[in-house]
Design a protein around this motif. Structure first.
Motif, PDB file in Angstrom:
ATOM      1  N   ARG A 161       0.822  -1.216   0.000  1.00  0.00           N
ATOM      2  CA  ARG A 161       0.000   0.000   0.000  1.00  0.00           C
ATOM      3  C   ARG A 161       0.853   1.261   0.000  1.00  0.00           C
ATOM      4  NH1 ARG A 161      -4.531  -2.361   4.185  1.00  0.00           N
ATOM      5  NH2 ARG A 161      -6.038  -3.032   2.594  1.00  0.00           N
TER       6      ARG A 161
ATOM      7  N   GLY B 291       0.199   2.703  -3.486  1.00  0.00           N
ATOM      8  CA  GLY B 291      -0.745   3.775  -3.219  1.00  0.00           C
ATOM      9  C   GLY B 291      -2.039   3.692  -4.003  1.00  0.00           C
ATOM     10  N   GLU B 292      -2.410   4.812  -4.622  1.00  0.00           N
ATOM     11  CA  GLU B 292      -3.684   4.913  -5.325  1.00  0.00           C
ATOM     12  C   GLU B 292      -3.715   4.114  -6.622  1.00  0.00           C
ATOM     13  OE1 GLU B 292      -4.526   9.029  -5.845  1.00  0.00           O
ATOM     14  OE2 GLU B 292      -4.859   9.400  -3.693  1.00  0.00           O
ATOM     15  N   ARG B 293      -2.568   3.581  -7.038  1.00  0.00           N
ATOM     16  CA  ARG B 293      -2.553   2.767  -8.248  1.00  0.00           C
ATOM     17  C   ARG B 293      -3.230   1.417  -8.035  1.00  0.00           C
ATOM     18  NH1 ARG B 293       3.825   3.609  -9.332  1.00  0.00           N
ATOM     19  NH2 ARG B 293       3.722   3.586  -7.050  1.00  0.00           N
TER      20      ARG B 293
ATOM     21  N   ASP C  94      -9.343  -1.642  -6.218  1.00  0.00           N
ATOM     22  CA  ASP C  94     -10.139  -2.068  -5.067  1.00  0.00           C
ATOM     23  C   ASP C  94     -10.667  -3.469  -5.360  1.00  0.00           C
ATOM     24  OD1 ASP C  94     -11.641  -2.265  -2.803  1.00  0.00           O
ATOM     25  OD2 ASP C  94     -13.219  -0.885  -3.451  1.00  0.00           O
TER      26      ASP C  94
END
Length: 267
Positions: free
Chosen positions: A168, A172-174, A177
């Motif tokens: 994480r 990160g945001e890459r 979900d």
């Protein structure tokens, strides 16, 4: 551009054979990151995993050297970067894979055998004397205890949590979900891109040529071979012969163990 190739099982494979360890790869990494006029260091990875400790140590050394020398790290995956192999790949600012590479396996596994019924069948009595009630925990020649299993699972959760936190922090945001992301499953390079585990499909040479031009040159930073390795070892007479014989037996066993690591990913 300097390139370091990290290939094989991570950690000690057997008494006589060592896979990827920090002490083994540190000299290559130091030389690669010390090269002048090279803004990028390439890391080629081909590993099914192994020791979480050695994986983490190698990851941390790569990141420390990158920050100290102000260099970007580009990781390129060959056949597989799974489990500890993927943990090391997280050191890359950019992670490149082939579409058929295997990536992921973000989990922790422990495996062994139980021989208590076998030794009972052939009439062998197991005698173990300890100071400390948990000193013989998970003895393969004794029946499993639920408390021992829960203790092992607790340890595994700690290591798994560290792995998840690192993924994480680095991705990160890459990251997509997806509920299976940290399940221990593994994927093709194409699916790994969709999940955000890697950055692009391709190969190291093409990537560097695209960024720095067709004249870019990759320099493989290979491990240095010692004098004994170059001349086939040392020792004399019976001692050398005994060592060679022991090494042959050990190599056969360790080869089977190493193959088990690779075969989990169909390789």
């Amino acid at each position: 551009m300097p390139v370091v190739r990290l290939s094989g099982v991570i950690g000690a494979v057997s008494q006589f054979r060592t896979g990827l360890t920090l002490s083994g790869v540190a000299p290559q990494l130091e030389r690669a990151f010390s090269m002048k006029n090279a803004p990028v260091v390439g890391i080629l990875i081909n590993s099914p995993g192994g020791s979480p400790v050695q994986s983490h140590l190698i990851f941390k050394r790569i990141r420390a050297l990158a920050e100290e020398n102000k260099k970007e790290v580009v990781v390129a995956v060959e056949d597989v970067a799974a489990s500890g192999g993927y943990l090391i790949a997280l050191a890359g600012d950019v992670i490149i894979v082939d579409q058929s590479s295997v990536v992921g396996s973000i989990g922790v596994v422990s495996a062994g055998f139980g021989f208590e019924k076998l030794i009972e069948k052939i009439g062998i009595e197991r005698r173990v004397y300890t100071a400390g009630e948990s000193k013989a925990m998970l003895d393969p020649f004794k029946p499993e205890k639920e408390t021992d299993i829960q203790h092992l699972k607790s340890l595994q959760r700690d290591v798994h949590d560290m792995f998840i936190d690192l993924v994480r922090a680095r991705r990160g945001e890459r990251l997509a979900d997806d509920p299976t992301l940290f399940s221990g499953a593994f994927w093709s390079g194409t699916r790994g891109l969709e999940l955000g585990l890697i950055d692009r499909i391709g190969d190291l040479r093409s990537y560097l040529r695209g960024r720095f031009g067709d004249k870019v040159r990759m320099v493989l930073v290979a491990p240095k071979r010692g004098v004994l390795a170059r001349f086939g070892g040392g020792g004399a007479g019976g001692l050398a012969s005994a060592a060679i014989a022991a090494n042959m037996v050990d190599s056969a066993v360790s080869t089977l163990e190493e193959r088990a690591h690779w075969s989990r990913f169909g390789l």
